[in-house]
Scaffold this active site. Structure first.
Site, PDB file in Angstrom:
ATOM      1  N   THR A   1       0.821  -1.212   0.000  1.00  0.00           N
ATOM      2  CA  THR A   1       0.000   0.000   0.000  1.00  0.00           C
ATOM      3  C   THR A   1       0.853   1.259   0.000  1.00  0.00           C
ATOM      4  O   THR A   1       1.967   1.285   0.496  1.00  0.00           O
ATOM      5  CB  THR A   1      -0.929   0.052   1.225  1.00  0.00           C
ATOM      6  OG1 THR A   1      -0.138  -0.148   2.397  1.00  0.00           O
ATOM      7  CG2 THR A   1      -1.978  -1.024   1.150  1.00  0.00           C
TER       8      THR A   1
ATOM      9  N   GLY B   1       3.934  -3.072   7.879  1.00  0.00           N
ATOM     10  CA  GLY B   1       4.387  -3.353   9.235  1.00  0.00           C
ATOM     11  C   GLY B   1       5.897  -3.316   9.340  1.00  0.00           C
ATOM     12  O   GLY B   1       6.594  -3.825   8.454  1.00  0.00           O
TER      13      GLY B   1
ATOM     14  N   GLU C   1      -7.091  -5.421   4.320  1.00  0.00           N
ATOM     15  CA  GLU C   1      -7.527  -6.207   3.155  1.00  0.00           C
ATOM     16  C   GLU C   1      -8.872  -5.710   2.625  1.00  0.00           C
ATOM     17  O   GLU C   1      -9.626  -6.468   2.032  1.00  0.00           O
ATOM     18  CB  GLU C   1      -7.637  -7.697   3.508  1.00  0.00           C
ATOM     19  CG  GLU C   1      -6.377  -8.311   4.054  1.00  0.00           C
ATOM     20  CD  GLU C   1      -5.292  -8.452   2.985  1.00  0.00           C
ATOM     21  OE1 GLU C   1      -5.592  -9.000   1.926  1.00  0.00           O
ATOM     22  OE2 GLU C   1      -4.169  -7.983   3.224  1.00  0.00           O
TER      23      GLU C   1
END
Lengths: 673, 673
Positions: B151, B190, B433
């Site tokens: 993303t 992350g 998601e």
């Protein structure tokens, strides 16, 4: 880079406006400035802006780093800020009412809000003249700081259940305050743990061995010079909460703490030196405190929701993601029907709730002045309505903030979006003064009572609940699609539904009693129906207030009147869509009429799309108040998101300490395995 | 008092059980131990307990002070904990699957979960043999740490919208990775900011000036020795989020960063030295990653919801507040109908979701092994179902956690209740998601496609979606009240509703197209209907799975079978009550039948009350896993609440520093005014 620099560099002076924002504002037929006055009420709106001007450049209030602070920093900043705010209020001679406006323009914590909101007002309301003249100057002038200690670890809104006792000792002319068990500790009162040195303590008065009931006592808990807890007083902090960690909450154990007889607040009930009870005046006026509190919570709900909606709609105008027609490139996500379906009903609800908050506050003020003349007749309806509206608005607002949060996708999960913060604050409103079920039940109780005995209820001519006594309409009026947009038809549907559901709930209670159950048991076995009818009742109120407001806006611009009319319809039709069964299960609305409702609902979404941005501009939330990188007026969301990371402590070093301390040795160790 | 001491002193060894808990457990006809095996699956249940036993006495995992930690402490603790966890895994030779069980028994953050969950699996799936043999040992052994960077600040799940480019430079045999704009920065991955030194970066492959589409590239971003960012790499932390602040999220700007040609993961697509594109095998298998991720999110949803429900129901058994019959004293709040109406449907939902998660995982595994044989036929149904279930369970669970939170009144607002924590984690599932609308739409797309062209869909015999092609039933079967408890009648109602709503959505799209709108536009103008039909479809799946599961429990005790049967009915009837219109607006269910649904619903609430505590015991959540002072097995909520305050930093000094620094001078200053 410090928070100040960041605020100075970009949050405040953005040179360019997002081109999509310019385009939409230009094309809209709404006038945001006029809307701001309609929705905020002119005088109030100006006063609020004045309060904002007093703080917005003050470093204590300019806290763009709030999302990066730890609990200790949050706690200390809130204290410093509150001390600063007292100085500003005094320098500008602000009235109490003006002072309270800060809570709607600045959404971070002040430390000892409970002192202003409950401690001082309780002394004002419940102290006799002698007590007022002694305590009020000290409290109003902040020479002492106080909390209001009602709830206990094991006891909440059910006052009779409180365990703390205040036993009159005639010999010493004192009350002995005691929390005999762990569940009787005072728990939750704001600032009680480490900040204040006084508290109004609610306790069961015991005189001559007789339990009289809950009364309010003024107790000093810490030394004014040293802040050491006084003998027998054991205050502490209850620990971290979901939000409001600047405004701390405390506990208090009292171990046979003695206070002089004249520290029971005695305007309405006095214990004489010989242990006699003497009543003065009508203690009903004390209900006013709780009703006023609920009116404020209703206003707060409206206020929080419109902020969340502003952020979500502005972000949805700025954000482009995916395609509708692949040839036209990525679209603004507000163009998706599913996004409009999430956000436009909440936009409509925000406008509605602002008008409802105004209307309820007017009703409160008019009841208060009637009470000054000894006329208590408006109190029951006001009580019922304020309960139901607090429950409804708190619930809808808190869920709405969450919808706004997830409608912004991942970015809504960042604290910098401001949305988690709004949701956490909203959840408080949804929780304090009773969670929705018990307070909806209070509304229901009064509705069922009116139905059971209209004579005794003695409703005034203009009472809102009059509709309960009218004949029931059996069929909904609309004969063609367009007629579901007629305000009378719309309010008619909500009136029918409320009336029917109140009757149904009352019937159920009556039937269970006929079957031999006790009244209490029958009531409990009907709770879900009672809650439902109370909700239908206040939703009717909301719909009526919205349309009534529209009928007063003759002087407003055409664009605004049309847009507000669409919002009122959307608000109502959305509820009919959501609770279809309520409107149709008795055959009131036909299948065809419901399909018209659907059709008009989707038309309204489309009609509202071009004005959506201007309509949220109309709430007139400044960037300072919103405190959101996604919701700023200029729509530059990505730049602001990126700049907000410059305040993040982890970004202050290129190589973080954790590498040397943990990560480096760990990876090296692994490679030697 | 330290966290360790507190855990040792009372959280772990509580000598006495709340008498109400003893009474209810004794009186219940359910067997909680047997339920634990039914709901957790026997082998899995044992393995989970084994993993728990490895960590529960380890100080890194025994973090009763987690709610008092600031962001820096949270961040560091998560790193130390993850390093410790790697050690434990290696010492005990845990398989990857066993290792992942930690995420269901320990709900605080591990730092570099992304490394285990995405970085290593992506290399496994997308690397060719040569790449695997070079990178996999380094990564599996934690000699390097990696993130998965898909993303971007301006781009989420819409892969084609990604802006990051990877341009092949034939001369140097390198790819040049670049994030040309602020919106193209990688954002959210992350651990990307300060923890990892490598990342798999998704970027638009450009070869010979042609844009090929998104591919995965292995990029080193920090030096392994010094952890300094490599030239052109600008990583950072995105700042605080609502939860998961131990598992940090990062951003990454890439300024023309060059990587060797062999670092494009090339199992399915390769760029040769001369710039030719060569495909290998069937890239469809990569869908498996996303489906597996969704199956895990479905399981996580079930897991989080049953924890929230356990806390709320245990608290509601322990808490007494107000009266039903005044003569009988204060009642357990679980005796209120309105509280049962809030919590029992969620209890039923928790059981249902556990079974649904099992069923979906089985389907996934069977599809994966078919794929090994080259059979991709199960993929479309699995894709559609996993999308819809992720959307439904994420949404219901996150709202359910919130309901549990406010059903505990004020105490649910304390972090020590564990409920805000569960809600924050639940919100992530609801967000990652894809938020529910876009993924429900994926399900809807496949349903409408099947309806439009059953031949092409080529459904297998046992396909769940077969029902769409059967004749529509026009009237609901039940003729007397009791028949609404018949499982066939119940599933029949959901089948009818799903079938009708899918048809309605398909009709709407078709009608709009006939009116001359493009397919894309017609699709967008039908989104709300499409989302609704997708939801109805997966709700049918949930109801069927629940009843199917019951039919396999011949050997279970009578008490458990009866209670689970009641829960299945409650789950279904509650949904019929909630969406009455869906079942009645076409005349399918009559008004009388709906009144039977209501009657049976309220009967079920009463029937379930005696077993409620045992039914939540059946989820077998240890105190260690729940991490909630309100939800412990022994029901001593007040004592634990009070003891939790001993960890609060503000309670470590009798007179806090803020008094000397601010409050004392402030009050003194005021008294001199």
């Amino acid at each position: 880079m410090s928070a100040r620099q960041l605020a100075g560099s970009s949050f405040k002076e953005s040179s360019s406006i997002n081109p999509d924002f310019v385009k939409e504002r230009t094309a809209s037929s709404c006038d945001a400035k006029e809307l701001a006055i309609i929705v905020g009420e002119e005088t109030l709106h100006q006063r609020r802006k004045f309060v904002e001007s007093l703080i917005k450049d003050n470093p204590h209030f300019n806290d763009w780093d709030r999302y990066h602070q730890d609990h200790t920093q949050i706690f200390e900043a809130a204290i410093r800020r509150h001390c600063e705010w007292v100085k500003i209020k005094q320098q500008n001679n602000l009235s109490v009412e003006e002072g309270n406006l800060i809570y709607s323009v600045f959404l971070n914590d002040l430390s000892f809000g409970i002192h202003d909101a409950m401690f001082v007002p309780t002394i004002r309301r419940l102290a006799n003249d002698q007590q007022r003249s002694k305590w009020l100057p000290l409290a109003e002038n902040y020479e002492i700081l106080g909390s209001y200690a009602q709830t206990e670890l094991g006891h909440g809104t059910y006052l009779n259940g409180l365990e703390t006792t205040a036993t009159f000792d005639q010999e010493t002319q004192e009350f002995v305050l005691n929390t005999p068990t762990i569940s009787s500790m005072k728990w939750w009162p704001g600032s009680l743990g480490v900040v204040v040195n006084h508290a109004v303590v609610l306790a069961q008065l015991i005189v001559n061995g007789q339990r009289i009931g809950p009364q309010a006592f003024l107790v000093q808990i810490r030394d004014r010079e040293t802040h050491q807890p006084l003998p027998g007083c054991h205050p502490g902090d209850i620990g971290p909460k979901w939000g409001f960690n600047g405004a701390t909450n405390g506990y208090l154990r009292l171990d046979h703490v003695r206070i002089p007889r004249d520290q029971m607040l005695s305007k309405y009930l006095e214990v004489t030196s010989s242990g006699q009870l003497v009543s003065h005046g009508n203690p009903k006026v004390t209900y006013g405190t709780m009703i006023e509190m609920r009116c404020n919570l209703v206003a707060d709900s409206a206020n929080l929701l419109n902020k969340a909606v502003t952020i979500a709609i502005r972000y949805s105008v700025a954000r482009r993601q995916g395609t509708i027609d692949a040839s036209q490139g990525e679209v603004q996500i507000l163009d998706y029907q599913s996004q409009q379906d999430k956000l436009f009903p909440l936009l409509a609800t925000s406008y509605c709730f602002s008008f409802v908050a105004q209307s309820l506050m007017q009703m409160y003020k008019s009841s208060e002045s009637a009470i000054q003349q000894g006329d208590f007749s408006k109190l029951p309806e006001l009580h019922a309505l304020s309960c139901g509206l607090k429950a409804l608005l708190g619930d809808v607002m808190s869920k709405g903030c969450n919808t706004c949060r997830f409608s912004c996708g991942g970015h809504g999960y960042m604290l910098a979006s401001g949305l988690p913060w709004l949701y956490e604050r909203g959840s408080v409103i949804n929780t304090v003064e009773g969670e929705k079920s018990p307070i909806f039940l209070q509304t229901a109780r009064s509705l069922v009572k009116i139905l059971g005995n209209p004579q005794a209820a003695n409703l005034s001519e203009g009472a809102f609940t009059q509709y309960l006594l009218r004949p029931v309409t059996l069929k909904w009026q609309p004969r063609v699609r367009g007629q579901v947009r007629n305000p009378d038809n719309v309010t008619g549907a909500f009136r029918h539904r409320a009336q029917r559901l109140v009757m149904r709930a009352a019937d159920r209670v009556a039937t269970l009693m006929k079957e031999g159950h006790s009244q209490a048991r029958s009531w409990n076995e009907s709770q879900v129906f009672l809650v439902q009818c109370a909700q239908a009742h206040v939703e009717l109120y909301c719909v009526e207030v919205f349309f009534d407001k529209l009928s007063t806006l003759h002087d407003a611009s055409k664009g605004n009147r049309e847009a507000l009319h669409r919002l009122a319809l959307l608000f109502a039709l959305h509820m009919i869509r959501t609770d279809t069964g309520d409107f149709s299960e008795d055959g009131f609305a036909s299948r065809e009429q419901l399909s018209w409702v659907n059709d008009e609902y989707f038309s309204l979404l489309k009609e509202l799309r071009p004005d959506a941005l201007s309509l949220v501009d109309g709430f007139d939330n400044s960037d300072f108040t919103l405190h959101s990188v996604l919701g700023c007026f200029d729509g530059n969301v990505y730049q602001r998101l990126y700049e907000s990371t410059k305040l993040e402590p982890k970004n202050q070093k290129v190589v973080p300490d954790v590498f040397h301390k943990y990560l480096g040795p760990f990876m090296k160790g692994q490679s030697k395995l």
